[in-house]
Design a protein around this motif. Structure first.
Motif, short mmCIF file in Angstrom:
data_model
loop_
_atom_site.label_atom_id
_atom_site.label_comp_id
_atom_site.label_asym_id
_atom_site.label_seq_id
_atom_site.Cartn_x
_atom_site.Cartn_y
_atom_site.Cartn_z
N ALA A 65 -9.79 14.01 -0.78
CA ALA A 65 -9.52 12.90 0.14
C ALA A 65 -8.57 13.32 1.27
O ALA A 65 -8.06 12.48 2.00
CB ALA A 65 -8.93 11.73 -0.63
N ILE A 120 2.23 6.63 -6.87
CA ILE A 120 1.16 7.54 -7.31
C ILE A 120 1.54 8.99 -7.01
O ILE A 120 1.37 9.88 -7.85
CB ILE A 120 -0.18 7.16 -6.61
N GLY A 121 2.09 9.22 -5.82
CA GLY A 121 2.48 10.57 -5.45
C GLY A 121 3.64 11.09 -6.28
O GLY A 121 3.62 12.23 -6.73
N TYR A 122 4.61 10.22 -6.52
CA TYR A 122 5.83 10.64 -7.22
C TYR A 122 5.54 11.01 -8.67
O TYR A 122 6.04 12.00 -9.19
CB TYR A 122 6.87 9.52 -7.16
N PHE A 123 4.70 10.20 -9.34
CA PHE A 123 4.42 10.43 -10.76
C PHE A 123 3.14 11.21 -11.00
O PHE A 123 2.67 11.31 -12.13
CB PHE A 123 4.39 9.10 -11.52
N ASN A 124 2.55 11.73 -9.91
CA ASN A 124 1.30 12.49 -10.00
C ASN A 124 0.22 11.75 -10.80
O ASN A 124 -0.39 12.30 -11.72
CB ASN A 124 1.55 13.87 -10.64
N GLY A 164 1.27 4.04 -2.94
CA GLY A 164 1.04 5.46 -2.67
C GLY A 164 2.20 6.32 -3.11
O GLY A 164 2.01 7.37 -3.74
N ILE A 165 3.42 5.86 -2.81
CA ILE A 165 4.62 6.63 -3.17
C ILE A 165 4.71 6.79 -4.69
O ILE A 165 4.97 7.89 -5.20
CB ILE A 165 5.90 5.95 -2.62
N LEU A 173 -7.13 14.36 -4.85
CA LEU A 173 -6.36 14.25 -3.60
C LEU A 173 -6.84 15.26 -2.56
O LEU A 173 -6.90 14.94 -1.37
CB LEU A 173 -4.86 14.45 -3.88
N PHE A 228 0.83 -1.20 0.00
CA PHE A 228 0.00 0.00 0.00
C PHE A 228 0.87 1.25 0.00
O PHE A 228 0.60 2.21 -0.72
CB PHE A 228 -0.95 0.00 1.20
N LEU A 229 1.89 1.22 0.81
CA LEU A 229 2.74 2.39 0.94
C LEU A 229 3.48 2.70 -0.36
O LEU A 229 3.51 3.83 -0.84
CB LEU A 229 3.75 2.19 2.07
N LYS A 247 -4.65 16.48 -8.53
CA LYS A 247 -4.64 17.23 -7.26
C LYS A 247 -6.04 17.43 -6.73
O LYS A 247 -6.27 17.47 -5.52
CB LYS A 247 -3.96 18.59 -7.49
#
Lengths: 94, 199
Positions: free
Chosen positions: A27, A13-17, A10-11, A24, A6-7, A21
């Motif tokens: 949420a 998804i966050g790193y490659f946008n 998430g990383i 996000l 999961f982590l 926004k």
């Protein structure tokens, strides 16, 4: 192991946008809500374990002092290492 | 915020005592892991978005290991230092201290390998470490907004206290907190049995 799945997802998804926004932002409160839910459930677990309550006075005090010792020890050792290691010291000043 | 979290736990204890039946325990365990997954997913997004922190981590490399190392040594030495005053044999104290906030695992291991009493002490000591960390992180960051704030959290800085660390420190420290917590989490299943074998 599932935790890492999961982590890391998430990383990535966050790193490659990968998620917009806008989504996000909607949420935003989810992590805090899930933390509150987990802590409520953890409280339930404590309430449901009779062994935790039986000797809570004698054992609880020992436990509290051990945890305080560990916390103080961790803080002291980290201070020593940060003083010794300039790269970490500089990093926290950024 | 810390008070809200403590209140939440207190309400949970009351609910565990008087509202929910013990038969729900298994479901509760399951819900906790689902909640944790969800939370970690969002924490991951937050870490992933802080690209600067990831770049810096590459630069600092192996030195990051000094953080969990100092937390680990400090946890065990600190527990040993108070063991005399609470009349707990040194190796038992070391094993409890090596739990570093992971109360479920350290409690179960010491219950199995030593005694129910020590298991309970480990459970309570590490619950207390997590609760104290939740209280201490906002206080420490009030005076010094730096990496020291992750020391009380121990292994929990990769999951349960990570959202609090994220809230009160920078994305960079949050990333370091996760790495430190992850390294400690990987060490605990070895450290706790290691220390208790001498008891």
């Amino acid at each position: 192991m599932v935790l890492f799945l999961f982590l890391i997802t998430g990383i990535i998804i966050g790193y490659f946008n990968l998620v917009s926004k806008k989504v996000l932002n909607k949420a935003k409160s989810v992590p805090m809500i899930s933390l509150v839910a987990i802590l409520f459930l953890m409280g339930n677990k404590i309430g449901m374990s009779p062994q935790v309550f039986k000797n809570i006075n004698s054992i609880g005090l020992k436990a509290l002092f051990i945890s305080l010792g560990s916390i103080m020890g961790s803080i002291i050792f980290m201070r020593i290492i940060i003083v010794k290691d300039k790269s970490i010291k500089e990093r926290q000043e950024i | 915020m810390a008070y809200l979290l403590i209140l939440t736990i207190a309400l949970g204890i009351l609910s565990g005592l008087y509202v929910f039946p013990v038969e729900m325990l298994q479901h509760i365990e399951q819900w906790i892991s689902w909640g944790l997954w969800l939370m970690l997913f969002f924490v991951g997004i937050e870490i992933g978005q802080s690209k600067e922190a990831i770049k810096k981590l590459r630069v600092y490399g192996w030195k990051v290991i000094l953080l969990p190392l100092s937390i680990g040594i400090g946890s065990v030495v600190g527990a040993l230092a108070v063991s005399y005053f609470v009349k707990l044999p040194i190796w038992e104290a070391a094993a409890v201290g090596a739990g570093m906030g992971w109360y479920s695992l350290s409690g179960i291991i010491l219950d199995q390998l030593h005694s129910t009493q020590l298991g309970t002490i480990a459970f309570l000591a590490n619950v207390s470490r997590e609760l104290l960390a939740i209280l201490l992180i906002p206080i420490i960051t009030k005076y010094t907004n730096n990496i020291i704030a992750i020391a009380p959290a121990g292994a929990t800085s990769m999951d349960s206290t990570l959202p609090i660390i994220a809230k009160y420190t920078s994305p960079e420290i949050t990333a370091l907190a996760f790495i430190s917590g992850a390294i400690l989490t990987a060490l605990i299943p070895f450290l706790v049995p290691f220390f208790i074998q001498f008891a």
